[in-house]
Motif scaffolding. Structure first.
Motif: not given
Length: 210
Positions: A102-114, A116-122, A130-135
């Protein structure tokens, strides 16, 4: 002939040696600007003659790398190596695949999921199991897919409800919580907390059980 110039051009013309011009073909320049002299690899002097008057102008060439382009190149390489997301096992790789697609940046995906970018990098680094179901539901919504497309076997087990699945397995084996726990090296209290979903079963224990 009338020549129009200024002190800046005069000073520039006194600098450097005349080199082979990368702009010698005037067809690429409006108003027929012609190359006169290169001051250095980035700075050039151009001139043109209009109605008997000669005009001079400096041309400075900026060059810089596009960081976003590097990201896309990395993504294209990943997509070429893994053309089918169904062949990917880990959630981290699935997230990476759909983000690149989808040609998205990690920052953009993190913002949509609510998050921070550091968490999404993990999320994409395989450092977590394991990942939070709501995210994951938010991310699936962003990518326009079903959440099942992001889940691996362990996270699907958690998402579908570990409690009733463990209880069903234990009862099919005809074991009490104490016996089931002893079989897998945990206490009866741990089994009870799994079945009530107060504590999430770890991936290592899930692998032994399932």
């Amino acid at each position: 002939m009338y020549t129009k110039t200024n002190p800046l051009i005069t000073a520039l013309l006194k600098q450097g040696e005349e080199n082979q011009a990368p702009f010698s073909d005037v067809r690429y320049y409006p108003h027929k600007w012609k190359w006169l002299r290169s001051i250095n690899k980035n700075l050039f002097i151009l001139y043109r003659t209009v109605n008997g008057r000669t005009y001079y102008a400096p041309l400075f060439v900026f060059s810089f790398s596009f960081l976003h382009f590097c990201k896309l190149t990395e993504g294209q390489r990943f997509l070429e190596e893994h053309p089918n997301p169904e062949e990917l096992y880990h959630v981290a790789d699935k997230l990476k695949w759909y983000r690149y697609k989808n040609m998205l940046l990690q920052r953009e995906v993190a913002e949509y999921a609510g998050i921070d970018r550091t968490t999404y990098i993990h999320y994409e680094s395989k450092e977590i199991n394991s990942y939070p179901a709501d995210k994951l539901e938010k991310l699936a919504e962003l990518f326009g897919i079903n959440i099942d497309d992001l889940l691996d076997d362990y996270n699907r087990f958690i998402y579908d409800g570990q409690g009733w699945q463990i209880r069903k397995l234990r009862k099919s084996m005809g074991l009490t919580q104490y016996q089931f726990g002893k079989l897998y090296g945990v206490s009866a209290g741990a089994v009870k907390r799994w079945e009530s979903e107060k504590v999430r079963v770890t991936k290592g224990t899930w692998e032994r059980i399932m």
